[in-house]
Scaffold this motif. Structure first.
Motif, PDB file in Angstrom:
ATOM      1  N   PRO A 277       0.794  -1.234   0.000  1.00 52.12           N
ATOM      2  CA  PRO A 277       0.000   0.000   0.000  1.00 52.12           C
ATOM      3  C   PRO A 277       0.824   1.280   0.000  1.00 52.12           C
ATOM      4  N   THR A 278       2.157   1.174  -0.134  1.00 48.27           N
ATOM      5  CA  THR A 278       3.021   2.344   0.051  1.00 48.27           C
ATOM      6  C   THR A 278       2.709   3.460  -0.942  1.00 48.27           C
ATOM      7  N   ALA A 279       2.565   3.135  -2.225  1.00 47.43           N
ATOM      8  CA  ALA A 279       2.330   4.179  -3.226  1.00 47.43           C
ATOM      9  C   ALA A 279       1.037   4.926  -2.944  1.00 47.43           C
ATOM     10  N   LEU A 280      -0.016   4.199  -2.582  1.00 48.46           N
ATOM     11  CA  LEU A 280      -1.285   4.866  -2.277  1.00 48.46           C
ATOM     12  C   LEU A 280      -1.172   5.688  -0.998  1.00 48.46           C
ATOM     13  N   LEU A 281      -0.425   5.180  -0.016  1.00 54.73           N
ATOM     14  CA  LEU A 281      -0.230   5.942   1.217  1.00 54.73           C
ATOM     15  C   LEU A 281       0.543   7.227   0.938  1.00 54.73           C
ATOM     16  N   LEU A 282       1.576   7.161   0.106  1.00 58.32           N
ATOM     17  CA  LEU A 282       2.334   8.355  -0.258  1.00 58.32           C
ATOM     18  C   LEU A 282       1.449   9.348  -1.015  1.00 58.32           C
ATOM     19  N   SER A 283       0.542   8.823  -1.863  1.00 57.45           N
ATOM     20  CA  SER A 283      -0.406   9.694  -2.565  1.00 57.45           C
ATOM     21  C   SER A 283      -1.335  10.375  -1.566  1.00 57.45           C
ATOM     22  N   GLY A 284      -1.775   9.612  -0.561  1.00 53.36           N
ATOM     23  CA  GLY A 284      -2.626  10.175   0.475  1.00 53.36           C
ATOM     24  C   GLY A 284      -1.913  11.232   1.294  1.00 53.36           C
ATOM     25  N   ILE A 285      -0.623  11.007   1.565  1.00 51.97           N
ATOM     26  CA  ILE A 285       0.173  11.997   2.300  1.00 51.97           C
ATOM     27  C   ILE A 285       0.271  13.292   1.490  1.00 51.97           C
ATOM     28  N   ALA A 286       0.461  13.155   0.176  1.00 52.46           N
ATOM     29  CA  ALA A 286       0.484  14.345  -0.690  1.00 52.46           C
ATOM     30  C   ALA A 286      -0.860  15.069  -0.638  1.00 52.46           C
ATOM     31  N   MET A 287      -1.940  14.305  -0.565  1.00 52.05           N
ATOM     32  CA  MET A 287      -3.274  14.900  -0.459  1.00 52.05           C
ATOM     33  C   MET A 287      -3.412  15.682   0.842  1.00 52.05           C
ATOM     34  N   LEU A 288      -2.924  15.118   1.947  1.00 51.27           N
ATOM     35  CA  LEU A 288      -2.995  15.810   3.227  1.00 51.27           C
ATOM     36  C   LEU A 288      -2.253  17.146   3.172  1.00 51.27           C
TER      37      LEU A 288
END
Length: 483
Positions: A277-288
């Motif tokens: 799930p790392t890529a999606l988590l990093l995308s979510g962090i960018a969203m935050l």
């Protein structure tokens, strides 16, 4: 703050559930409204891959966090991913590729740090998907590069580079071959560069860029490219830092933004609880960070970096002598590590920035148009015809239709001149371009062109035509190879 969430297809629901669990454990102040998008929505008869309710929700909230989605094959439908980006004009695709300690690559082992941000134009280019069969042997794809579209993404790239204190911003292009389309993109790049004298701005031909990225990736900082080239180069950069499992993506527009992982749905491992799930988590962090939740973003990213630094990994990377964690266990470990910081490259925990997801709802479509400052003149026409005859026969027949306003200049096949000069070693296909220009450079009008079209149609099937324009005497069309 409420955002729209679409779990996606394949491994999408598994990795999205893992990311939302991490967000909840970190007490991220977001509410999630789940929307129906993806292949399963296609299968229910929605040709754009989303329900009307989903579209309305996303347009109201302004933020879409989405898992990977599959487009059904062989049904004549467009990619849901491309459709979403284009429908909501998310013109800038930002992808950040960084060395992650615990993810071994040839560069990390050599002690070469990588921190590259690719900004890919997201709307235009061949991704318009405008294609036609001109003959049973010849397919045509139209490639649109526009000045306003180029200015949007390039200006975003420069502003982002300025905010991150970038040392260099580079335009990747193929303007040596595509002199009008990539040439326009490159022209816009240097026009915007004048407004940012503090940034070092340069350009590299895209094939040379790929070679240099593989050899010395640490020489690059921010790279902006057209759509197709940006897609290819960003996947190349993913390979430099460990693969698509570590490639986040943000699609930025003026009103709506989409955050998603770059990778696909991985149907071969879907439902097995082993996806990374790392890529999606990093995308979510960018969203935050995008919505101003800087402190929460840093807490979660530091927990992820700490987890990776400790050698915890899923099955697609890491030390093979250490048993991999499944998706759930990987997320659990990140949750347990919230509050911890990695030894290397810890992210600063900045104060949050006040922000909302309020969307300004336009009452009509926005027309993007730059001011025309020079005189336009029609000086000829390219007629693309279907024929299996030889070039000399094509030219002789075409000359009969030129009349008193046109002269036939050349005949080309697949972009190579075959008349009045050419070579018998040039293989031909059954589609030619017959170029007519006005006699003595006189201005023409569309009625003149239509008259020529009607006359030529007596001898040939005309597949397509393009006007030959000039602005202030400068040709706005390309020459054939060998012309």
């Amino acid at each position: 703050m409420k955002i729209a969430v679409a779990k996606g297809d394949g491994i999408g629901p598994e990795i999205m559930n893992a990311v939302i669990r991490v967000f909840n454990a970190a007490e991220v102040p977001l509410e999630y409204e789940y929307v129906d998008m993806g292949k399963w929505v296609f299968d229910k008869g929605f040709n754009n891959g989303m329900t009307d309710a989903a579209k309305q929700t996303i347009e109201e909230l302004g933020i879409l966090f989405k898992g990977p989605m599959e487009t059904p094959k062989g049904k004549g439908v467009k990619s849901i991913n491309v459709t979403a980006r284009k429908t909501w004009n998310t013109y800038a695709n930002k992808r950040v590729f960084q060395t992650l300690h615990g993810v071994d690559t040839v560069f990390s082992k050599a002690g070469i740090p990588i921190d590259i941000t690719i900004v890919r134009e997201n709307i235009e280019d061949t991704y318009g998907g405008i294609e036609h069969m001109l003959t049973h042997d010849v397919a045509l794809s139209r490639r649109f590069i526009t000045r306003p579209g180029s200015m949007q993404v390039i200006r975003y790239a420069f502003e982002m580079a300025k905010q991150k204190n970038a040392r260099r911003i580079t335009c990747g292009h193929k303007a040596n071959i595509m002199k009008l389309t990539d040439g326009l993109f490159l022209e816009c790049f240097y026009e915007v560069a004048k407004e940012y004298p503090e940034l070092k701005a340069d350009d590299v031909i895209v094939d040379d860029l790929c070679m240099k990225l593989v050899v010395q990736p640490n020489n690059f900082d921010v790279v902006v490219l057209t759509n197709l080239q940006g897609d290819i180069v960003s996947d190349l950069c993913a390979g430099l830092v460990g693969g698509l499992g570590f490639a986040p993506s943000a699609n930025i527009g003026d009103h709506i933004c989409i955050f998603e992982a770059v990778h696909g749905t991985a149907p071969d491992i879907a439902g097995k609880n082993i996806a990374n799930p790392t890529a999606l988590l990093l995308s979510g962090i960018a969203m935050l960070r995008h919505v101003g939740l800087l402190e929460k973003a840093a807490h979660i990213e530091n927990a992820l970096l700490y987890t990776l630094e400790q050698g915890v990994h899923t099955g697609d990377f890491g030390d093979k002598s250490v048993p991999p964690a499944n998706t759930t266990a990987f997320a659990d470990t990140i949750i347990a590590n919230i509050g911890k910081k990695p030894q290397l490259n810890a992210k600063p925990e900045l104060a949050d920035v006040a922000s909302t997801c309020t969307v300004l709802h336009p009452d009509k479509n926005t027309m993007l148009e730059s001011k025309e400052t020079s005189q336009e003149k029609i000086v000829g026409v390219d007629l693309f015809i279907e024929s299996s005859e030889l070039p000399e026969v094509i030219a002789k027949k075409s000359q009969r239709h030129a009349g008193v306003k046109f002269k036939i200049v050349n005949v080309s096949n697949r972009g190579t001149q075959v008349w009045p000069t050419g070579s018998v070693f040039t293989d031909l296909v059954n589609q030619y371009n017959v170029r007519f220009e006005s006699i003595d450079g006189h201005s023409l009008n569309q009625q003149d062109v239509i008259g020529l079209y009607v006359s030529m149609s007596g001898d040939f099937k005309i597949c397509s035509l393009e006007l030959l324009n000039e602005w202030d005497g400068k040709k706005a069309y390309s020459l054939a190879q060998g012309q």
